[in-house]
Design an enzyme around this catalytic site. Structure first.
Site, PDB file in Angstrom:
ATOM      1  N   GLU B  60      98.542  46.534 116.772  1.00 30.06           N
ATOM      2  CA  GLU B  60      98.330  47.825 117.435  1.00 30.06           C
ATOM      3  C   GLU B  60      97.974  47.656 118.907  1.00 30.06           C
ATOM      4  OE1 GLU B  60      97.090  46.979 114.489  1.00 30.06           O
ATOM      5  OE2 GLU B  60      98.162  48.337 113.137  1.00 30.06           O
ATOM      6  N   HIS B 129      92.869  54.829 104.991  1.00 30.37           N
ATOM      7  CA  HIS B 129      94.044  55.684 105.227  1.00 30.37           C
ATOM      8  C   HIS B 129      93.642  57.153 105.284  1.00 30.37           C
ATOM      9  CE1 HIS B 129      95.631  51.979 103.419  1.00 30.37           C
ATOM     10  NE2 HIS B 129      96.737  52.203 104.093  1.00 30.37           N
TER      11      HIS B 129
END
Lengths: 378, 326
Positions: B60, B129
């Site tokens: 990321e 998540h």
């Protein structure tokens, strides 16, 4: 049991003359004909003058900091050859992403000394409007990036920047500076990996100056070299004597030309030595032996090039003295001008956070302007 | 006018902008051939090619770091972070670099990009998540933070975001991705950033929400209407800079406010909203402001519906606040 320190070849001033490290200037000032980039004499003299100028500015800025006239300076004492040689190897249309020790590269690009000194003072003419500490400059008109303090963040940025330049159909190349300490950062590994995958036109310039503040290079890595870290990422890795401006020029120039031809990125490990502290806030006597520093002074990049130029008969003490006086006078005038300039305006504190000033910053700006003023401005 | 869900509307916005501007590129993990794990970028790779819909290595920090470089060069990158829970390796780039570039370079460089990422729970995603990290970005000067609740808003806001010269965090409520369908105009339209929307007018109590919780707030507003309480529901749409005028106007009318968000209560954005309400409408308040939020625990898996500030918790808060007598 073998400790990590033992598997790392000891790096000494002599190691910069090792066979796997490209060098040009011999100890006696002669040039190795097989590696000599054979630059015009005037070009080599320009390198020399730029290195001397960089060192004089370093010394003067350190003095200004000690006198309390500027807040901070991060210098390049002993690293002038790798900084100037690599900057000079970039073509005019290429870009340089700095770490924070490369004001010499910025000035090489034509950034006015006055503007640099204005940055040291954070005054109203500072390009970054007094928002960052000294030596955190930006030079977009000179195809030069923007300094930030977090380690390594510029590395992945250079990769994306180079990728964009190629996508736009140019052959522009980006060089990105960092110290060997930054090779331990996430951003180094990620940047190298992305560069390898994207075949980005980037030259990674690792100034291995042996010290990341107080931590020696053998504590940054278990690898024998920093250059070899490129291999695993599909990035060509080379080592160069970073105290040899001609060698640095040659190696970086070759990397730039390869990148421009679409042949991919190169990691250049430039072996040098930080003769001074990390910055004016650091005293290296607390963590390293003076003997080591003295040994490295023998390979001082400026003395080495001067030996060469004097052997050629194109430089001497009187020229050195005249040039020093010229630079000192130039700098003195810039400092006087910078000290006479106003601070950035109060309201400018709120500019450039967003493209347009949102309501909450308008409100806070009014509070600042209508409120009491701080005492004891530095 | 075609009917679209949130995924389709965001996909459509990306397509519209990529057709209009060759400098717009999408990059991230799995965004290319497969079209993203939620299929938000589906079909873009086929239409625009691998140089504009880039499957990046799995890092990321590298996605955002390279996007910064692209933006500095003059492109309009739209990086995707696969889940907001995974944004933290890029946090340094976002808060130290993306957010600060314009300011720290004295305006020489700008860093326009839209960082898209799915947020929120209620999808059996467990801790990694499901989170809603908006306040961690709002707190950092220089970032615009958007969170649409429905397909129409999402498309118009995303097109505005891509055209903006500021960096923008675009949080997509993943629970809504395929849950809501509505008419969405074809082609190009924009909605203004920084403007909230009063989605239901009322007089007794103001409820402020965004993203997936907007629908919970609306359901509660319907529920309390049956008990004679008229709730005004505000969808913030842009979280920061927040539309303070819409909030203050509503609170001045109702005198009562309930703020709903999924993120943990402490230092959540609700705390900031509440402070603003107190600063700007204190003398209009007729009841203590209330926050209905996620608990100050990590986001749980099995008990997620007890963690989330859903209708069953919003309704009593609305009733209590609306009926509060000093």
């Amino acid at each position: 049991m073998q400790t990590q320190a033992q598997v790392v070849p000891i790096r000494t001033p002599d190691a910069t003359f090792a066979d796997d490290v490209l060098s040009v200037i011999e100890r006696d000032g002669s040039l190795r004909s097989e590696t000599d980039p054979k630059l015009p004499q005037e070009t080599v003299l320009r390198f020399y003058r730029a290195m001397v100028r960089t060192r004089i500015i370093d010394g003067q800025l350190e003095r200004l900091q000690r006198q309390g006239r500027i807040g901070f300076h991060i210098g390049s004492l002993g690293e002038e050859a790798c900084i100037l040689g690599s900057a000079a190897a970039m073509r005019p249309n290429d870009w340089i992403f700095p770490c924070y020790r490369e004001f010499g590269a910025l000035l090489w690009r034509g950034f006015p000394l006055q503007t640099y000194v204005d940055n040291m003072y954070g005054n109203a003419d500072d390009v970054v409007k007094g928002r960052q500490m000294p030596d955190h400059y930006t030079g977009k008109p000179y195809r030069f990036g923007s300094v930030s303090s977090p380690i390594g963040t510029q590395i992945t940025q250079a990769v994306g920047f180079g990728w964009a330049a190629r996508r736009k159909g140019t052959d522009e190349v980006v060089s990105v500076y960092f110290g060997e300490g930054a090779t331990s950062s996430n951003e180094f590994h990620t940047g190298m990996n992305f560069a390898g995958v994207m075949n980005a036109p980037v030259v990674f310039l690792c100034r291995n100056n042996r010290w990341a503040i107080s931590v020696p290079s053998e504590k940054q890595t278990g690898s024998a070299t920093f250059a070899q870290k490129g291999v695993a990422y599909g990035v060509r890795g080379v080592r160069v004597d970073g105290n040899d401006v001609l060698a640095t020029y040659k190696v970086v120039r070759e990397a730039v030309e390869r990148a421009a031809r679409g042949e991919g990125p190169t990691l250049v490990e430039m072996l040098t030595y930080r003769l001074g502290g990390h910055s004016t806030s650091d005293d290296p006597r607390a963590y390293r032996a003076q003997d080591e520093v003295e040994q490295w002074r023998r390979t001082d990049p400026i003395l080495r090039l001067r030996t060469h130029l004097e052997a050629l008969g194109v430089w001497d003490e009187s020229k050195e003295e005249a040039y020093k006086q010229e630079v000192e006078a130039e700098l003195k005038a810039c400092v006087a001008a910078a000290e006479a300039k106003a601070k950035p305006s109060l309201e400018s504190m709120f500019d450039d956070v967003f493209a347009e000033l949102p309501w909450h910053l308008k409100e806070q700006r009014e509070q600042l302007l209508g409120g009491p003023r701080a005492k004891d401005h530095h | 006018m075609p009917e679209m869900n949130l995924v389709q509307a965001i996909n459509d916005a990306l397509r519209v902008e990529m057709r209009a501007d060759p400098d717009v590129v999408v990059l991230g993990e799995d965004v290319g051939k497969v079209g993203g794990v939620f299929r938000v970028t589906q079909g873009l790779y086929d239409e625009f090619g691998e140089d504009r819909v880039i499957d990046t290595p799995l890092a990321e920090g590298g996605i955002i770091g390279t996007a910064v470089g692209m933006a500095l060069y003059g492109m309009r990158p739209v990086p995707e972070i696969q889940f907001a829970d995974f944004i933290f390796p890029a946090y340094d780039q976002i808060v130290s670099e993306v957010a600060k570039y314009r300011y720290r370079s004295g305006g020489e460089y700008t860093c326009p990009m839209v960082i898209r990422t799915p947020v929120g729970g209620g999808i059996r995603g467990g801790h990694y998540h499901s989170q809603s990290p908006e306040s961690l970005f709002i707190h950092n000067a220089g970032l615009t933070v958007v969170c649409p609740s429905n397909p129409y808003d999402a498309k118009g806001l995303l097109i505005s975001a891509i055209r903006s010269d500021d960096p923008i965090l675009f949080f997509e409520p993943k629970r809504v991705y395929r849950a809501v369908k509505m008419d969405v105009p074809e082609g190009d339209y924009t909605l203004p950033l920084g403007k909230a929307k009063v989605v239901k007018e009322g007089n007794d109590v103001t409820v402020i929400a965004w993203g997936a919780m907007l629908f919970e707030a609306l359901a509660s507003a319907e529920e309390v209407a049956a008990e004679g309480v008229s709730a005004e529901v505000i969808d913030l749409r842009t979280l920061w800079p927040v539309d303070i005028d819409t909030i203050v106007e509503s609170v001045k009318k109702t005198g009562r406010v309930v703020i709903v968000h999924e993120a943990p209560k402490t230092c959540g954005f609700g705390g900031e909203l509440l402070s603003l309400v107190v600063e700007k409408a204190f003398l209009h308040l007729e009841a203590p402001p209330v926050r209905v939020t996620g608990w100050d625990t990590p986001f749980p898996y099995t008990l997620e519906m007890e963690y989330l500030p859903l209708q069953h918790r919003i309704t009593p808060a609305l009733l209590e606040t609306a009926r509060y007598v000093p």
